[in-house]
Design a protein around this motif. Sequence first.
Motif, PDB file in Angstrom:
ATOM      1  N   SER A 192      39.529   7.490  40.112  1.00 34.19           N
ATOM      2  CA  SER A 192      39.469   8.255  41.353  1.00 34.19           C
ATOM      3  C   SER A 192      39.129   7.354  42.533  1.00 34.19           C
ATOM      4  N   HIS A 193      39.501   7.821  43.731  1.00 40.05           N
ATOM      5  CA  HIS A 193      39.249   7.040  44.939  1.00 40.05           C
ATOM      6  C   HIS A 193      37.751   6.857  45.195  1.00 40.05           C
ATOM      7  N   THR A 194      36.944   7.812  44.737  1.00 41.64           N
ATOM      8  CA  THR A 194      35.492   7.672  44.884  1.00 41.64           C
ATOM      9  C   THR A 194      35.007   6.400  44.195  1.00 41.64           C
ATOM     10  N   GLY A 195      35.531   6.149  42.997  1.00 42.50           N
ATOM     11  CA  GLY A 195      35.155   4.943  42.262  1.00 42.50           C
ATOM     12  C   GLY A 195      35.631   3.684  42.958  1.00 42.50           C
ATOM     13  N   ILE A 196      36.869   3.708  43.460  1.00 41.11           N
ATOM     14  CA  ILE A 196      37.429   2.546  44.162  1.00 41.11           C
ATOM     15  C   ILE A 196      36.582   2.223  45.389  1.00 41.11           C
ATOM     16  N   LEU A 197      36.235   3.253  46.140  1.00 40.79           N
ATOM     17  CA  LEU A 197      35.423   3.064  47.348  1.00 40.79           C
ATOM     18  C   LEU A 197      34.037   2.543  46.987  1.00 40.79           C
ATOM     19  N   ALA A 198      33.407   3.165  45.978  1.00 41.06           N
ATOM     20  CA  ALA A 198      32.056   2.766  45.585  1.00 41.06           C
ATOM     21  C   ALA A 198      32.021   1.318  45.110  1.00 41.06           C
ATOM     22  N   ARG A 199      33.036   0.908  44.353  1.00 42.65           N
ATOM     23  CA  ARG A 199      33.069  -0.477  43.884  1.00 42.65           C
ATOM     24  C   ARG A 199      33.247  -1.445  45.053  1.00 42.65           C
ATOM     25  N   ALA A 200      34.045  -1.030  46.041  1.00 43.71           N
ATOM     26  CA  ALA A 200      34.216  -1.878  47.223  1.00 43.71           C
ATOM     27  C   ALA A 200      32.908  -1.988  47.997  1.00 43.71           C
ATOM     28  N   MET A 201      32.151  -0.891  48.054  1.00 46.53           N
ATOM     29  CA  MET A 201      30.870  -0.878  48.767  1.00 46.53           C
ATOM     30  C   MET A 201      29.739  -1.437  47.904  1.00 46.53           C
ATOM     31  N   GLN A 202      30.037  -1.647  46.604  1.00 40.67           N
ATOM     32  CA  GLN A 202      29.072  -2.165  45.635  1.00 40.67           C
ATOM     33  C   GLN A 202      27.842  -1.261  45.527  1.00 40.67           C
ATOM     34  N   ILE A 203      28.121   0.044  45.391  1.00 39.08           N
ATOM     35  CA  ILE A 203      27.046   1.012  45.159  1.00 39.08           C
ATOM     36  C   ILE A 203      27.384   1.828  43.925  1.00 39.08           C
ATOM     37  N   PRO A 204      26.370   2.385  43.237  1.00 40.32           N
ATOM     38  CA  PRO A 204      26.627   3.155  42.013  1.00 40.32           C
ATOM     39  C   PRO A 204      27.405   4.435  42.312  1.00 40.32           C
ATOM     40  N   ALA A 205      28.217   4.861  41.355  1.00 39.08           N
ATOM     41  CA  ALA A 205      28.948   6.116  41.506  1.00 39.08           C
ATOM     42  C   ALA A 205      29.218   6.733  40.147  1.00 39.08           C
ATOM     43  N   ILE A 206      29.137   8.075  40.113  1.00 35.99           N
ATOM     44  CA  ILE A 206      29.428   8.853  38.914  1.00 35.99           C
ATOM     45  C   ILE A 206      30.341  10.001  39.333  1.00 35.99           C
ATOM     46  N   VAL A 207      31.377  10.255  38.564  1.00 35.04           N
ATOM     47  CA  VAL A 207      32.281  11.363  38.860  1.00 35.04           C
ATOM     48  C   VAL A 207      32.358  12.291  37.646  1.00 35.04           C
ATOM     49  N   GLY A 208      33.030  13.434  37.839  1.00 34.82           N
ATOM     50  CA  GLY A 208      33.189  14.369  36.731  1.00 34.82           C
ATOM     51  C   GLY A 208      31.885  14.979  36.266  1.00 34.82           C
ATOM     52  N   VAL A 209      30.961  15.263  37.213  1.00 33.01           N
ATOM     53  CA  VAL A 209      29.647  15.816  36.851  1.00 33.01           C
ATOM     54  C   VAL A 209      29.694  17.342  36.961  1.00 33.01           C
ATOM     55  N   ALA A 210      29.750  17.999  35.829  1.00 39.33           N
ATOM     56  CA  ALA A 210      29.768  19.466  35.821  1.00 39.33           C
ATOM     57  C   ALA A 210      28.416  20.000  36.301  1.00 39.33           C
ATOM     58  N   ASP A 211      28.424  21.151  36.937  1.00 41.79           N
ATOM     59  CA  ASP A 211      27.195  21.841  37.396  1.00 41.79           C
ATOM     60  C   ASP A 211      26.421  21.051  38.450  1.00 41.79           C
ATOM     61  N   LEU A 212      27.051  20.089  39.082  1.00 42.50           N
ATOM     62  CA  LEU A 212      26.365  19.283  40.096  1.00 42.50           C
ATOM     63  C   LEU A 212      25.864  20.162  41.240  1.00 42.50           C
ATOM     64  N   GLU A 213      26.766  20.991  41.781  1.00 38.95           N
ATOM     65  CA  GLU A 213      26.408  21.809  42.938  1.00 38.95           C
ATOM     66  C   GLU A 213      25.413  22.909  42.592  1.00 38.95           C
ATOM     67  N   GLU A 214      25.511  23.419  41.366  1.00 42.24           N
ATOM     68  CA  GLU A 214      24.627  24.521  40.966  1.00 42.24           C
ATOM     69  C   GLU A 214      23.227  24.046  40.590  1.00 42.24           C
ATOM     70  N   THR A 215      23.086  22.781  40.237  1.00 43.45           N
ATOM     71  CA  THR A 215      21.833  22.304  39.635  1.00 43.45           C
ATOM     72  C   THR A 215      20.920  21.565  40.604  1.00 43.45           C
ATOM     73  N   ILE A 216      21.497  20.797  41.512  1.00 45.52           N
ATOM     74  CA  ILE A 216      20.682  19.936  42.381  1.00 45.52           C
ATOM     75  C   ILE A 216      20.508  20.568  43.750  1.00 45.52           C
ATOM     76  N   ARG A 217      19.280  20.521  44.254  1.00 46.46           N
ATOM     77  CA  ARG A 217      18.974  21.063  45.580  1.00 46.46           C
ATOM     78  C   ARG A 217      19.054  19.964  46.626  1.00 46.46           C
ATOM     79  N   ASP A 218      19.487  20.311  47.837  1.00 46.12           N
ATOM     80  CA  ASP A 218      19.494  19.340  48.925  1.00 46.12           C
ATOM     81  C   ASP A 218      18.086  18.809  49.146  1.00 46.12           C
ATOM     82  N   GLY A 219      17.976  17.482  49.306  1.00 51.57           N
ATOM     83  CA  GLY A 219      16.678  16.866  49.556  1.00 51.57           C
ATOM     84  C   GLY A 219      15.892  16.564  48.298  1.00 51.57           C
ATOM     85  N   GLU A 220      16.381  17.003  47.138  1.00 53.92           N
ATOM     86  CA  GLU A 220      15.676  16.754  45.881  1.00 53.92           C
ATOM     87  C   GLU A 220      15.811  15.283  45.493  1.00 53.92           C
TER      88      GLU A 220
END
Length: 592
Positions: A192-220
């Motif tokens: 995915s482009h997220t991975g390509i961008l993250a590797r270019a920026m040299q920062i960690p990235a994870i994709v395909g995370v189910a329940d991401l929006e339902e589980t994590i609160r903003d600011g947590e």
Amino acid sequence: MARQVLQGIPVSTGVALGKAFFLNRGRSRNIPRHNIPDRDVSSEIQRVEQAFAQALAELEDIQLRVPAELLEHARIIDSHIMMLQDPKLLESSKDYIQRMHLNAEWGLEKAVADIEAVFHSIEDSYIRERIQDVRLVAGRVQQHLLGESGNNLHSITTRIILLAHDLSPADTVELEVGKIMAFATVTGGKTSHTGILARAMQIPAIVGVADLEETIRDGEVIIIDGLQGRIIIDPDEEELAGFTDLKYQFEQYQAGINRSSHLPAETIDGYRVKVFANIELLEEVSSVLGNGGEGVGLYRTEYSYLNRVKLPDEEQLLEEYQDLASIMFPGKVVLRTLDVGADKFMHHFGGLDEANPALGLRGVRFCLHHADLFRVQLRAILRASLHENISLMFPMVSGLGELRQIKAVFNSVQMELKKQGLKYNPEMPVGMMIELPSAMITADILATEVDFFSIGTNDLIQYSLGIDRTNSYVSYLYQPLHPALVRMIKYVVDAGHRAGIEVSICGEMAADPYCIPVLMGMHVDCLSMNPQAMPVIKHIVRQATMEECKTLLKEVLASKTVGRNNKLVKDSIFRRHPNELMFYSSLLDEGY
């Protein structure tokens, strides 16, 4: 203990600790679906036309504002602009409105669903994941149909970990790069482009995370573990301390191997192997060069055909190949001709009733069946060959008869260009992939007909062992160090060298630390892999000796079971390279 741990797919290594920030959480995507009366058809058609025009104008404006640090990624936005300019998606949407009396939003959804149906039938994950581009483009049009506002990136005031359902290339233009510590998204795969961008920026990235929006609160407070593909939510003090230490260790190690990534991959006793990259997008070239790649060992040309509804013409392909060759010069660029099946081009050529597309009309078989399409690509590659760092490679060749058929088309195209007075490099190297058992067994014959071999271990393993590695019931049988596979690869390498041609490995084995000493012991000439894997693989090669590699290969060849082979190589790697396995084993085992 952490409140919860979510699992995803790691696409860029590293560890980040910080506060979560969601991009457009809560944005409505409940697409209204209703039938419209005759009198409203023309107004709905006008609405969808206007939404396409607004989305196009928006992307063209964003294109002008791409920051310098993301400039090389602007080509993805170019491809999205091309999709909006191509009339097929719009016309299909309008057809649904006209013919079925659907509202504009629903008509667009139906048009996208037709394209998705084609992509879902594609076996190759690299190509299948390109449907995400179509969704992103359609999503931008839907945004205008639904009257939604733009993203909320302007509200970022501190360093954050950016979470999103998806992250489009256009969204990234508005990022303040210094404020983003890591990415995580619900959608996306390894390419995915997220991975390509993250590797270019040299920062960690994870994709395909189910329940991401339902589980994590903003600011947590969360931890992104890009080594194992985990998100640790609300970690306790012990976990924070442990991951802070891991982050420091990884960054120190990464800095060390990055400093040496431009050194040649040469063993202690002087054996040198070339390290090339497998890529499919021009924007990945920066990662190739930044990670010490000596060239592109496999450029997947399929993406140029699958990011648009209308097939590219010769001039468009020529420009793309020239750009790639120019940027990489003097580094070698190997262009693989279309490696697709009929299922990927159903909307152009009509569907085929194939019970098993993986064993059907794909690769060079598809190109020979659709010779006009093939000739257009060959003309573009030949004309681009004037850069003199371009090589041509044919995929999925089953034997000598098929190879000679392909070469006859190739020679015919050369004569055609000559008659038209169009220049090309007559000395351009022409090679083939070894990925079918029939090609492997006749490698000694085929080696006399080409300039190089590239062993595609992914397909060779699947076809040889009769397994689909994406099938959870049999994926455990996908064993690169199976005695049969090791012997096959060595036979091909030896056959190639006897004929005086180079042999490279371009499958996932090239980026697998467990396989490197075995491949080195065979005297392979080149390893071609995902750009991010290159520094660590080069580091492993530089710490090895050919004497050790040849000794290990001899033991592996004498072994009768894959279990014994796995133990032999793991013991060797753990003894020699403990850091590489600590930081990279999960990512490299996934093909990176």
